[in-house]
Design an enzyme around this catalytic site. Structure first.
Site, short mmCIF file in Angstrom:
data_model
loop_
_atom_site.label_atom_id
_atom_site.label_comp_id
_atom_site.label_asym_id
_atom_site.label_seq_id
_atom_site.Cartn_x
_atom_site.Cartn_y
_atom_site.Cartn_z
N ASN A 9 0.86 -1.19 0.00
CA ASN A 9 0.00 0.00 0.00
C ASN A 9 0.89 1.24 0.00
O ASN A 9 1.49 1.56 1.01
CB ASN A 9 -0.89 -0.03 1.26
CG ASN A 9 -1.71 1.24 1.41
OD1 ASN A 9 -1.83 2.03 0.48
ND2 ASN A 9 -2.27 1.44 2.59
N TRP A 10 0.97 1.89 -1.14
CA TRP A 10 1.85 3.06 -1.26
C TRP A 10 1.24 4.32 -0.66
O TRP A 10 1.89 5.34 -0.60
CB TRP A 10 2.21 3.29 -2.73
CG TRP A 10 3.36 2.43 -3.20
CD1 TRP A 10 3.75 1.23 -2.67
CD2 TRP A 10 4.26 2.71 -4.27
NE1 TRP A 10 4.85 0.76 -3.35
CE2 TRP A 10 5.18 1.64 -4.34
CE3 TRP A 10 4.39 3.76 -5.18
CZ2 TRP A 10 6.22 1.59 -5.27
CZ3 TRP A 10 5.41 3.71 -6.14
CH2 TRP A 10 6.32 2.64 -6.16
N LYS A 11 -0.03 4.26 -0.28
CA LYS A 11 -0.71 5.43 0.27
C LYS A 11 -0.50 6.64 -0.66
O LYS A 11 -0.42 6.47 -1.86
CB LYS A 11 -0.22 5.72 1.69
CG LYS A 11 -0.21 4.48 2.57
CD LYS A 11 -0.01 4.80 4.01
CE LYS A 11 0.16 3.52 4.78
NZ LYS A 11 -0.02 3.68 6.20
N HIS A 93 -9.60 0.99 4.67
CA HIS A 93 -8.35 1.21 5.42
C HIS A 93 -8.65 2.15 6.57
O HIS A 93 -9.45 3.08 6.44
CB HIS A 93 -7.29 1.80 4.48
CG HIS A 93 -5.92 1.80 5.08
ND1 HIS A 93 -5.54 2.71 6.04
CD2 HIS A 93 -4.85 0.98 4.89
CE1 HIS A 93 -4.28 2.45 6.40
NE2 HIS A 93 -3.84 1.41 5.72
N GLU A 95 -7.12 4.56 7.73
CA GLU A 95 -6.89 5.98 7.44
C GLU A 95 -8.10 6.59 6.74
O GLU A 95 -8.39 7.77 6.92
CB GLU A 95 -5.60 6.13 6.61
CG GLU A 95 -4.37 5.89 7.46
CD GLU A 95 -3.12 5.47 6.69
OE1 GLU A 95 -3.09 5.59 5.46
OE2 GLU A 95 -2.18 5.01 7.35
N GLU A 163 -5.50 -5.11 10.47
CA GLU A 163 -4.52 -4.05 10.68
C GLU A 163 -4.84 -3.30 11.98
O GLU A 163 -5.68 -2.38 11.98
CB GLU A 163 -4.56 -3.05 9.53
CG GLU A 163 -4.21 -3.64 8.20
CD GLU A 163 -3.60 -2.58 7.28
OE1 GLU A 163 -2.48 -2.80 6.82
OE2 GLU A 163 -4.21 -1.52 7.08
N GLY A 169 2.33 2.15 10.71
CA GLY A 169 3.31 3.23 10.58
C GLY A 169 4.00 3.62 11.88
O GLY A 169 4.67 4.65 11.94
N SER A 209 3.26 -2.19 10.31
CA SER A 209 4.70 -2.20 10.57
C SER A 209 5.36 -3.53 10.24
O SER A 209 6.33 -3.92 10.88
CB SER A 209 5.00 -1.80 12.02
OG SER A 209 4.57 -0.47 12.25
N GLY A 230 2.77 -1.17 4.19
CA GLY A 230 2.83 0.23 3.81
C GLY A 230 4.26 0.65 3.53
O GLY A 230 4.81 0.40 2.45
N GLY A 231 4.89 1.28 4.51
CA GLY A 231 6.22 1.86 4.34
C GLY A 231 7.23 0.93 3.67
O GLY A 231 7.98 1.35 2.78
C1 PEP Z 1 -0.84 0.16 5.91
O1 PEP Z 1 -0.91 1.34 5.62
O2 PEP Z 1 -1.74 -0.59 5.54
C2 PEP Z 1 0.30 -0.32 6.68
C3 PEP Z 1 0.26 -1.53 7.16
O3 PEP Z 1 1.35 0.55 6.85
P1 PEP Z 1 2.77 0.22 7.52
O4 PEP Z 1 3.24 -1.09 6.96
O5 PEP Z 1 3.65 1.36 7.12
O6 PEP Z 1 2.56 0.13 8.99
#
Ligand code: PEP
Length: 248
Positions: A9-11, A93, A95, A163, A169, A209, A230-231
């Site tokens: 997930n590049w957001k 998600h 967010e 999640e 994050g 994470s 994500g990251g």
């Molecule tokens: C996400 O945004 O779905 C996510 C899991 O982010 P991260 O891996 O950066 O915690």
């Protein structure tokens, strides 16, 4: 046997220059045991789909509207995402649930629209820090599953991503026992609602994470079928390590 899935997930990250990361990933040795999906911002869906044509990376989007067209300034329909080359869409998600007040009902309508257009939906559920402290995580997850997933779920059109909001994050990750408890619960709820066949075929991802250092432990937890990342999905070097671990 459920095939493992690594979904990135590049957001709201990535300009066209970032396609070089995808080229690196697309050139890497395919990992037949692990499906790879990248979900860039909508502006990159088309160009990423072109880069990934004929290789082992599939493209997804990060949201869609519940209607197929109409007066919805700024929104994108599932049909448009398919037209641009997407095969998956992330829905619900945290967010989006938090920033846009998306309810379970909204997520369910979006999932129906995604399915009608031929997309697979990656539906996210997860508890906040307060909810975990109040020890009602499973009630929260159960409610989100019941409210967000439409009735016509199959192992092909649905992926569930667990999640925990406080893990996204932050570098914080639940204990393996806590991840296992929630994943077992999700599997049980899927089997109870959709029957054993469908319930056992839906993949359940862990997200929050996940990185090259912790993926090997997390992937061994029963009922963890991969990750929503994500990251660590932004750089091909890191994401490749996660894919390799999930495929092992
Ligand atoms: C996400 O945004 O779905 C996510 C899991 O982010 P991260 O891996 O950066 O915690």
């Amino acid at each position: 046997m459920r095939r493992k899935l690594a979904a990135g997930n590049w957001k709201m990250n990535g300009l066209r220059a970032a396609l070089s990361e995808v080229e690196l990933l697309a050139k890497a040795q395919p990992a037949p045991n692990c499906e790879v999906v990248l979900c860039p911002p909508a502006t990159l869906v088309r160009s990423m789909a072109k880069v990934c044509v004929d290789n082992c990376v599939t493209i997804g989007a990060q949201d869609c509207h519940e209607n197929s067209s109409g007066a919805h300034t700024g929104d994108i329909s599932a049909e448009m995402l398919v037209d641009a080359g997407a095969e998956y869409v992330i829905l619900g998600h945290s967010e989006r649930r938090e920033a846009y007040g998306e309810s379970d009902e909204t997520v369910r309508l979006k999932a129906k629209a995604a399915w009608a257009a031929g997309l697979s939906a990656i539906i996210c559920v997860g508890e906040s820090e307060e909810q975990r402290r109040a020890t009602n995580t499973l009630d929260i997850i159960g409610g989100q599953l019941a409210g967000s997933i439409p009735d016509a779920a199959t192992g092909e059109n649905l992926v569930v991503a667990y999640e925990p909001i406080w893990a996204i994050g932050t570098g914080l990750v639940p204990s393996l026992g806590d991840i296992g408890e929630v994943h077992d619960f999700i599997r049980m709820r899927l089997e109870r609602r959709f029957g054993e066949g469908v319930g056992r075929s839906v993949r359940v991802l862990y997200g929050g994470s996940m990185n090259p250092g912790n993926v090997d432990d997390i992937r061994r937890v029963p009922n963890v079928d991969g990750g929503l990342i994500g990251g660590a999905s932004l750089k091909a070097a890191d994401f490749s390590k996660i894919i390799a671990a999930l495929a092992a």
